[in-house]
Design a protein around this motif. Structure first.
Motif, PDB file in Angstrom:
ATOM      1  N   ILE A  81       3.993   5.875  -5.439  1.00 36.76           N
ATOM      2  CA  ILE A  81       3.957   5.939  -6.905  1.00 36.76           C
ATOM      3  C   ILE A  81       2.953   6.982  -7.371  1.00 36.76           C
ATOM      4  CG2 ILE A  81       3.366   4.629  -8.967  1.00 36.76           C
ATOM      5  CD1 ILE A  81       4.514   2.155  -7.605  1.00 36.76           C
ATOM      6  N   ILE A  82       1.748   6.976  -6.742  1.00 39.67           N
ATOM      7  CA  ILE A  82       0.704   7.940  -7.129  1.00 39.67           C
ATOM      8  C   ILE A  82       1.205   9.359  -6.893  1.00 39.67           C
ATOM      9  CG2 ILE A  82      -1.601   8.785  -6.567  1.00 39.67           C
ATOM     10  CD1 ILE A  82      -2.338   5.862  -5.931  1.00 39.67           C
ATOM     11  N   ALA A  83       1.866   9.579  -5.708  1.00 35.59           N
ATOM     12  CA  ALA A  83       2.357  10.923  -5.397  1.00 35.59           C
ATOM     13  C   ALA A  83       3.432  11.349  -6.379  1.00 35.59           C
ATOM     14  CB  ALA A  83       2.891  10.953  -3.964  1.00 35.59           C
ATOM     15  N   LEU A  84       4.339  10.419  -6.711  1.00 37.58           N
ATOM     16  CA  LEU A  84       5.427  10.749  -7.630  1.00 37.58           C
ATOM     17  C   LEU A  84       4.889  11.070  -9.014  1.00 37.58           C
ATOM     18  CD1 LEU A  84       8.457  10.980  -8.153  1.00 37.58           C
ATOM     19  CD2 LEU A  84       8.477   8.524  -8.643  1.00 37.58           C
ATOM     20  N   VAL A  85       3.926  10.301  -9.508  1.00 34.20           N
ATOM     21  CA  VAL A  85       3.351  10.544 -10.840  1.00 34.20           C
ATOM     22  C   VAL A  85       2.613  11.872 -10.870  1.00 34.20           C
ATOM     23  CG1 VAL A  85       1.634   9.707 -12.494  1.00 34.20           C
ATOM     24  CG2 VAL A  85       3.244   8.104 -11.423  1.00 34.20           C
ATOM     25  N   SER A  86       1.876  12.130  -9.785  1.00 34.06           N
ATOM     26  CA  SER A  86       1.116  13.394  -9.750  1.00 34.06           C
ATOM     27  C   SER A  86       2.051  14.587  -9.767  1.00 34.06           C
ATOM     28  CB  SER A  86       0.227  13.416  -8.498  1.00 34.06           C
ATOM     29  OG  SER A  86      -0.664  12.322  -8.505  1.00 34.06           O
ATOM     30  N   LEU A  87       3.060  14.543  -8.908  1.00 30.50           N
ATOM     31  CA  LEU A  87       3.994  15.658  -8.834  1.00 30.50           C
ATOM     32  C   LEU A  87       4.759  15.829 -10.149  1.00 30.50           C
ATOM     33  CD1 LEU A  87       5.182  17.850  -7.018  1.00 30.50           C
ATOM     34  CD2 LEU A  87       6.887  16.198  -6.234  1.00 30.50           C
ATOM     35  N   LYS A 147       0.835  -1.208   0.000  1.00 22.49           N
ATOM     36  CA  LYS A 147       0.000   0.000   0.000  1.00 22.49           C
ATOM     37  C   LYS A 147       0.866   1.252   0.000  1.00 22.49           C
ATOM     38  CE  LYS A 147      -3.969  -2.158   2.292  1.00 22.49           C
ATOM     39  NZ  LYS A 147      -4.850  -2.117   3.477  1.00 22.49           N
ATOM     40  N   LEU A 148       1.903   1.233   0.850  1.00 31.35           N
ATOM     41  CA  LEU A 148       2.788   2.400   0.920  1.00 31.35           C
ATOM     42  C   LEU A 148       3.464   2.648  -0.426  1.00 31.35           C
ATOM     43  CD1 LEU A 148       4.237   4.637   2.486  1.00 31.35           C
ATOM     44  CD2 LEU A 148       5.939   2.911   3.188  1.00 31.35           C
ATOM     45  N   THR A 149       3.873   1.597  -1.073  1.00 27.07           N
ATOM     46  CA  THR A 149       4.499   1.731  -2.382  1.00 27.07           C
ATOM     47  C   THR A 149       3.533   2.340  -3.397  1.00 27.07           C
ATOM     48  OG1 THR A 149       5.908  -0.175  -1.917  1.00 27.07           O
ATOM     49  CG2 THR A 149       5.687   0.486  -4.217  1.00 27.07           C
ATOM     50  N   SER A 150       2.292   1.880  -3.330  1.00 31.49           N
ATOM     51  CA  SER A 150       1.282   2.423  -4.252  1.00 31.49           C
ATOM     52  C   SER A 150       1.086   3.915  -4.036  1.00 31.49           C
ATOM     53  CB  SER A 150      -0.050   1.678  -4.080  1.00 31.49           C
ATOM     54  OG  SER A 150       0.143   0.293  -4.326  1.00 31.49           O
ATOM     55  N   TYR A 151       0.986   4.317  -2.751  1.00 30.99           N
ATOM     56  CA  TYR A 151       0.815   5.742  -2.443  1.00 30.99           C
ATOM     57  C   TYR A 151       1.983   6.559  -2.966  1.00 30.99           C
ATOM     58  CZ  TYR A 151      -2.902   4.061   0.663  1.00 30.99           C
ATOM     59  OH  TYR A 151      -4.010   3.457   1.168  1.00 30.99           O
ATOM     60  N   TYR A 169      13.739   3.792  -3.060  1.00 30.17           N
ATOM     61  CA  TYR A 169      13.977   4.499  -4.321  1.00 30.17           C
ATOM     62  C   TYR A 169      12.836   5.477  -4.636  1.00 30.17           C
ATOM     63  CZ  TYR A 169      17.600   0.976  -5.137  1.00 30.17           C
ATOM     64  OH  TYR A 169      18.692   0.177  -5.034  1.00 30.17           O
ATOM     65  N   LEU A 170      11.591   5.030  -4.383  1.00 30.87           N
ATOM     66  CA  LEU A 170      10.443   5.900  -4.654  1.00 30.87           C
ATOM     67  C   LEU A 170      10.473   7.134  -3.769  1.00 30.87           C
ATOM     68  CD1 LEU A 170       7.635   3.237  -5.142  1.00 30.87           C
ATOM     69  CD2 LEU A 170       8.641   4.699  -6.896  1.00 30.87           C
ATOM     70  N   ILE A 171      10.800   6.957  -2.511  1.00 38.19           N
ATOM     71  CA  ILE A 171      10.856   8.105  -1.591  1.00 38.19           C
ATOM     72  C   ILE A 171      11.932   9.079  -2.035  1.00 38.19           C
ATOM     73  CG2 ILE A 171      11.420   8.777   0.770  1.00 38.19           C
ATOM     74  CD1 ILE A 171      10.110   6.189   1.707  1.00 38.19           C
ATOM     75  N   ILE A 172      13.113   8.524  -2.406  1.00 36.61           N
ATOM     76  CA  ILE A 172      14.214   9.396  -2.850  1.00 36.61           C
ATOM     77  C   ILE A 172      13.800  10.148  -4.110  1.00 36.61           C
ATOM     78  CG2 ILE A 172      16.570   9.388  -3.746  1.00 36.61           C
ATOM     79  CD1 ILE A 172      17.145   7.003  -1.937  1.00 36.61           C
ATOM     80  N   ALA A 173      13.184   9.413  -5.050  1.00 37.46           N
ATOM     81  CA  ALA A 173      12.765  10.067  -6.287  1.00 37.46           C
ATOM     82  C   ALA A 173      11.729  11.163  -6.018  1.00 37.46           C
ATOM     83  CB  ALA A 173      12.212   9.023  -7.253  1.00 37.46           C
ATOM     84  N   LEU A 174      10.784  10.856  -5.119  1.00 32.36           N
ATOM     85  CA  LEU A 174       9.738  11.818  -4.804  1.00 32.36           C
ATOM     86  C   LEU A 174      10.330  13.063  -4.169  1.00 32.36           C
ATOM     87  CD1 LEU A 174       6.701  12.456  -4.762  1.00 32.36           C
ATOM     88  CD2 LEU A 174       6.580  11.289  -2.539  1.00 32.36           C
ATOM     89  N   VAL A 175      11.227  12.859  -3.226  1.00 36.90           N
ATOM     90  CA  VAL A 175      11.859  14.008  -2.562  1.00 36.90           C
ATOM     91  C   VAL A 175      12.686  14.811  -3.557  1.00 36.90           C
ATOM     92  CG1 VAL A 175      13.516  14.682  -0.800  1.00 36.90           C
ATOM     93  CG2 VAL A 175      11.840  12.908  -0.301  1.00 36.90           C
ATOM     94  N   SER A 176      13.424  14.122  -4.444  1.00 36.19           N
ATOM     95  CA  SER A 176      14.260  14.818  -5.416  1.00 36.19           C
ATOM     96  C   SER A 176      13.424  15.669  -6.360  1.00 36.19           C
ATOM     97  CB  SER A 176      15.099  13.797  -6.208  1.00 36.19           C
ATOM     98  OG  SER A 176      15.910  13.049  -5.337  1.00 36.19           O
ATOM     99  N   VAL A 177      12.362  15.048  -6.917  1.00 38.65           N
ATOM    100  CA  VAL A 177      11.504  15.792  -7.853  1.00 38.65           C
ATOM    101  C   VAL A 177      10.851  16.986  -7.164  1.00 38.65           C
ATOM    102  CG1 VAL A 177       9.444  15.637  -9.311  1.00 38.65           C
ATOM    103  CG2 VAL A 177      11.150  13.803  -9.331  1.00 38.65           C
ATOM    104  N   SER A 178      10.407  16.751  -5.929  1.00 37.35           N
ATOM    105  CA  SER A 178       9.749  17.848  -5.188  1.00 37.35           C
ATOM    106  C   SER A 178      10.731  18.978  -4.941  1.00 37.35           C
ATOM    107  CB  SER A 178       9.197  17.315  -3.869  1.00 37.35           C
ATOM    108  OG  SER A 178       8.267  16.274  -4.101  1.00 37.35           O
TER     109      SER A 178
END
Length: 1092
Positions: free
Chosen positions: A685-691, A679-683, A961-970
């Motif tokens: 991914i959704i946040a990363l795609v949206s951002l 579930k956490l992974t899904s969330y 990796y998803l968290i790092i990517a999300l933080v980097s993009v943000s």
């Protein structure tokens, strides 16, 4: 008669005294069997007399023997004495029990004389011989029993046990041998029973004489006994021993002595015939006896120098066959018939003019073969000459100088030596020596030993005394003062002065550093001893230093792997019986000898009575059957101790799991973490795609606004510089696209001896840290066929090297010559086989899958191993030492291929485990073992233990990796918004352009699609590959094949080293051909941490 007896006794005493004196005065004594072949080795004079065999020829060594033949010679190269002519002991010494030959061993420069006594040992080469082949005897029929018949004894030219020992008489009922009588001169045959001529008038007997040789030899005589009625008296001599004297020059036919025997019988029985028994070949040609009158006369020429006396046995036989015996001794008197013989043993034909008075210039030997006064020799030379004769040893004389010589006055001397004996009339001989006086310096230091061999323990303190070398110089004062030094040389590329130093005055060698046995075990240096003469003379000696091992290394445990992360090291089935092998601890010790003998002990365990360990094997076995009450998890603390003094030890932990199925372990059950993490992974991914979508939309809007601004008359930049997308700032690499390099790659190298390229082919990865980060494979400067792994240039390996040695004299001008010394380093079996596949310490539960329909002889797996040694030390053999089913699988002895011995059946255990031993062919051989796990199955889903239990780690990494990517993009998005806002704000305040000229791109400028790879945040994961290298390579290309990990590099990737303006020689390019038909290729640029 009494006077003659005393005279004989005195002569015997004199002879024995002379013999003992010769034996006692001998410097060395040897023995040799007679009749030996020429070149027979007798002994080593150089070894027994402590002589230098290399100087024998220079010192004119020779062996003198008084006689016509030499019999023995000396090998001047080795100093061995050997037989040069046939030696017959009977010819030399006759019946003398000890046959001694006296030689004189002479050496010059300086003069030495040694007495050499050679004892000729008798061999059984002569059979016993009777005087006659047949004997006829008559005996009265009235002769009483116990009557004796005397038979001349047999003579054996050999002595000791090889002479006659026993006599045997043929079987009969009338005669026997008298066992109690003395058989030195004759044998008594005793009448056993009374005779009857009418019943049997003739008896034929065979008397045999047997010596004590091995094998024994014998001689026989036929005795014909005639029974008569008379002749009961044997001839009797007037005396048992006759002595007489005779000059050696007695004429032929001269009467020597007449002996008389009487027989009281009458007629034919009283008629006596005389014989000489047992004449040697020499005596037989000199004397004869009148058979009727008993007169002995001369028939040959005698020589006192060959034999001074003769003895013979005379037999008187009457007509009836009765005999009597006596002994005749003939002494040969010497006459003066030999002139003295002068022989030169040593002569200096040229002597320096500054030779001091009393110096020896010649050695002569004067001999006279006569005896007594006739052999006494006096020698003289002219008194006007500056030379004199001095007695030396026995018959040797030396010629010495009496005063100083002056070559300018007299340059040549003719020295005449006159030798005169004491005979009447005296005889003399002359010898003239020609001595040349020559116009002139000479001794170099000599070491006590040719080679010094010393032993020193490792870890010694610097300054420890290693050994002391000593050299002697016979010269005087400063010419004899010796100074010591070490010859400059290198030991493994290091100057010898870094290892040893020498005291120049005392010759004591000290250790400069502490030695390590594990680095090198021995080395050789040369010490030089030089005197203070002008010019100085020197000599050198080899010092071999051997480093002995000390127990300074603790045992190293190879298995179980130290610091392992696995929860369970070994699984033990619940049905395991007592004595079953469950695991094994493998350890090594860098020391040698007994310091490397290892013993294993359990110091702590969950259940002390459940497991035991082999004292020397390290095998962990059960002491009893596994029961249900035993704890599932067993932990053992193993202590590995060496045999040094004091001993060193290391401990390790072995975890055992008593279970038949991994599903029984609570820690491995399927946890709910999977769903939550999913579930956490899904969330994320959704946040990363949206951002990302929002950010891209914003970028598009900004571009659209910029496009609109271009159409306006005013520009944002007056001289804007378009930074191309291909611009690559220093320390950055492209990270967008399939060519991204996100991690460092480590590789194992497999080399083949026959290759001629140096491509590195990367196949698969399995573990971490296979090559050090600073390791570099380069070609050796010494051998172009050798590759070495250089760690910042510190590692050096070589198989041979060449040095040039120069020999230079001290002349003016000096002359020199050189020689090439080629040193070849031979291989020792010091490397155990290394197993490349299956992967050591692998984390996979199953290595190979075997289909259930596999037939007999099918290849199911292969063990791959290499050995760092060469030659037969690298020949490997493979054996299965343990298996689940011993009759199911077999392995090729030299190929390592694992094949089935029979068809797979349904009854076979699904999980098969093989323990493979890989052994090299060295002496002693080294071996390594590995485990091969086979799974008999057609589908992984059939195995309950292989459920996805690694999901946690993989999912955890994905989440990270998803968290790092999300933080980097943000972060990048927010930064971009702030910059845009700042630019807008500035535009509002300044109507002019923001930049008046070209834009300077800073070194930290980061174009799109690039990321920094030079810092700590570059590589986020580690990928490993197997590398197969070839030893004969000439290029440094890396060819990528495949990786266990996904999306690492394309299969056709090739690393090539290029020079770049920004990166210099550290750039590596990746060539990948995507479409072979169209020939399209592209390059991706990365900066590798692995230097080429």
């Amino acid at each position: 008669m009494a006077k003659m007896s005393k005279l004989r006794l005195a002569k015997w005493r004199l002879w024995i005294t002379t013999l003992l004196f010769c034996m006692a005065s001998a410097d060395v004594r040897y023995s040799v069997p007679e009749e030996t072949k020429t070149k027979y080795f007798i002994g080593s004079l150089s070894k027994d007399l402590n002589l230098d065999s290399d100087r024998l020829r220079f010192r004119k060594a020779r062996l003198d023997y008084r006689g016509d033949k030499r019999y023995c010679e000396v090998d001047l190269d080795s100093g061995n004495i050997f037989v040069s002519e046939r030696i017959d002991r009977e010819m030399l010494c006759g019946t003398t029990s000890h046959c001694l030959m006296h030689f004189e061993f002479i050496l010059e420069n300086p003069l030495e004389l040694h007495n050499v006594v050679l004892e000729v040992q008798d061999i059984n080469d002569n059979p016993p011989v009777f005087p006659k082949d047949s004997i006829k005897l008559e005996i009265s029929e009235a002769a009483p029993t116990r009557s004796k018949l005397q038979i001349a004894c047999a003579r054996d030219l050999d002595v000791g046990m090889n002479s006659v020992q026993t006599y045997m008489l043929s079987q009969n009922k009338y005669f026997v041998l008298d066992t109690k009588s003395n058989k030195d001169r004759y044998v008594d045959i005793v009448l056993k029973n009374s005779l009857d001529r009418e019943t049997k008038g003739e008896h034929s007997l065979i008397l045999s004489a047997v010596d004590g040789g091995n094998p024994p030899k014998s001689g026989t005589v036929v005795i014909e006994v005639f029974v008569i009625d008379v002749n009961d008296n044997a001839p009797v001599f007037s005396q048992s021993l006759y002595n007489t004297r005779l000059f050696e020059n007695a004429a032929l036919g001269t009467s020597v002595i007449k002996i008389v025997a009487t027989d009281v019988d009458e007629g034919a029985n009283g008629q006596i015939t005389y014989y000489i028994n047992h004449l040697s070949d020499n005596t037989k040609e000199l004397f004869k006896i009148d058979e009727n009158y008993g007169e002995i006369s001369v028939i040959g020429q005698m020589d006192h120098e060959k034999s001074s006396s003769y003895e013979m046995e005379v037999q008187a036989e009457d007509g009836g066959g009765q005999t009597g015996h006596c002994k005749v001794v003939i002494e040969i008197d010497d006459i003066n018939d030999n002139a003295p013989v002068i022989s030169v043993k040593s002569l200096k034909n040229q002597i320096p003019e500054n030779i001091p008075p009393g110096s020896e210039i010649a050695v002569i030997n004067v001999k006279d073969q006569d005896s007594g006064e006739n052999s006494r020799v006096s020698c003289s030379i002219s008194s006007s000459l500056p030379f004199q004769l001095q007695p030396y040893i026995k018959s040797y004389l030396i010629i010495t100088t009496t005063r100083s010589l002056d070559r300018e006055q007299i340059e040549k001397y003719n020295v005449t030596i006159t030798a005169t004996d004491g005979g009447t009339p005296p005889l003399f001989s002359n010898l003239t020596l020609n001595i040349q006086v020559s116009d002139i310096n000479d001794n170099s230091p000599t070491f006590e030993l040719q080679t010094y061999v010393v032993y020193i323990s490792e870890n010694n303190k610097p300054g420890t005394s290693v050994c002391s070398v000593s050299a002697n110089d016979p010269d005087w004062r400063q010419n004899g003062t010796v100074l010591y030094s070490l010859v400059p040389s290198e030991v493994s590329g290091v100057q010898v002065s870094s290892f040893l130093s020498i005291n120049g005055d005392t010759g004591v060698i000290h250790a400069v550093r502490s030695f390590d046995y594990e680095q090198f075990r021995n080395f050789t240096v040369k010490a030089v001893a030089r005197d203070n003469g002008s010019p100085p003379l020197s000599s050198n000696v080899t010092v071999k230093v051997f480093i002995t091992d000390e127990n300074d290394n603790s045992p190293q445990i190879l298995y179980p792997v130290p610091g392992g992360k696995s929860l369970m090291t070994e699984m033990v089935p619940k049905a395991t019986l007592s004595g079953s092998l469950v695991s094994k601890v493998i350890a090594v010790d860098a020391d040698s000898g007994q310091n490397a003998w290892l013993s294993y002990h359990i110091v702590k365990s969950t259940d002390p009575g459940l497991f035991s360990i082999g004292l020397h094997s390290g095998e962990i076995k059960t002491q009893r059957d596994i029961s249900e009450s035993d704890n599932m998890k067993q932990s053992l603390v193993i202590s590995v101790k060496d045999n040094g003094q004091p001993s060193l030890s290391t401990t390790c932990a072995v975890n055992l799991l008593i279970s038949d199925n991994l599903s029984e372990v609570p820690e491995l059950k399927d946890m709910t973490y999977k769903d939550n993490n999913s579930k956490l992974t899904s969330y994320l991914i959704i946040a990363l795609v949206s951002l990302s979508t929002f950010f891209l939309t914003f970028i598009i809007l900004i571009v659209a606004v910029k496009f609109c601004h271009r159409r306006k008359p005013r520009l944002l930049f007056d001289g804007a510089v378009a930074v191309p997308s291909a611009y690559l700032p220093p320390n950055y690499a492209e990270v967008d696209g399939a060519g991204t390099l996100r991690s460092s790659y480590n590789y194992d190298a497999y080399l083949t001896s026959g290759s001629r390229t140096s491509d590195f082919k990367f196949v698969s990865s399995y573990n971490e840290n296979t090559l050090p980060a600073c390791g570099t494979l380069i070609r050796s400067d010494i051998d172009s066929n050798m590759l070495r792994l250089s760690d910042e240039g510190e590692c050096t390996e070589f198989r041979n090297f060449t040095v040039n040695v120069v020999a230079r004299d001290n002349g003016s001008p000096p002359l020199s010559s050189n020689v090439t010394v080629k040193v070849f380093i031979t291989d020792e079996n010091d490397n155990s086989p290394q197993i490349l596949y299956p992967v050591p310490d692998g984390k996979s539960l199953m290595t190979e899958m075997v289909p259930k329909a596999t037939l007999s002889g099918s290849l199911v797996s292969k063990v791959i191993a290499v050995d760092a040694d060469s030659g037969q030390n690298a020949w490997l053999s493979y054996q299965i030492v343990k298996s689940t089913d011993p009759r199911l699988f077999t392995i090729g002895l030299h190929s390592g291929e694992i094949k089935t011995q029979r068809d797979i059946s349904e009854s076979d255990n699904m999980k098969q485990s093989l323990v493979i031993s890989v052994k090299d062919n060295g002496q002693p051989s080294l071996s390594t073992t590995c485990a091969v796990n086979l799974l008999i199955s057609d589908n992984l889903s059939e195995v309950p233990e292989l459920k996805d239990i690694t999901y946690e780690d993989n999912n955890s990494k994905l989440t990270s990796y998803l968290i790092i990517a999300l933080v980097s993009v943000s972060t990048f998005f927010l930064t971009f918004i702030i910059l845009i806002v700042a630019v807008k704000f500035c535009h509002r305040r300044k109507p002019r352009l923001l930049f008046d000229g070209a834009v300077a791109v800073p070194s930290a400028y980061l174009p799109p699609n690039y990321a920094e790879v030079d810092g700590a945040g570059t590589l986020r994961s580690s990928y490993k590959y197997d590398a197969y290298l070839t030893t004969g390579s000439r290029t440094s290309d890396f060819k990528f094949v495949s990786s266990y990990n996904e999306n690492t590099l394309p299969a056709g990737g090739t690393l090539k080293k290029e020079h770049n303006f920004h990166f210099g020689s550290s750039m590596i390019t990746i060539d990948v051909t995507e479409n072979e038909d169209e020939g399209i290729s592209y390059q991706r640029i990365c900066k590798s941490h692995l230097p080429l």
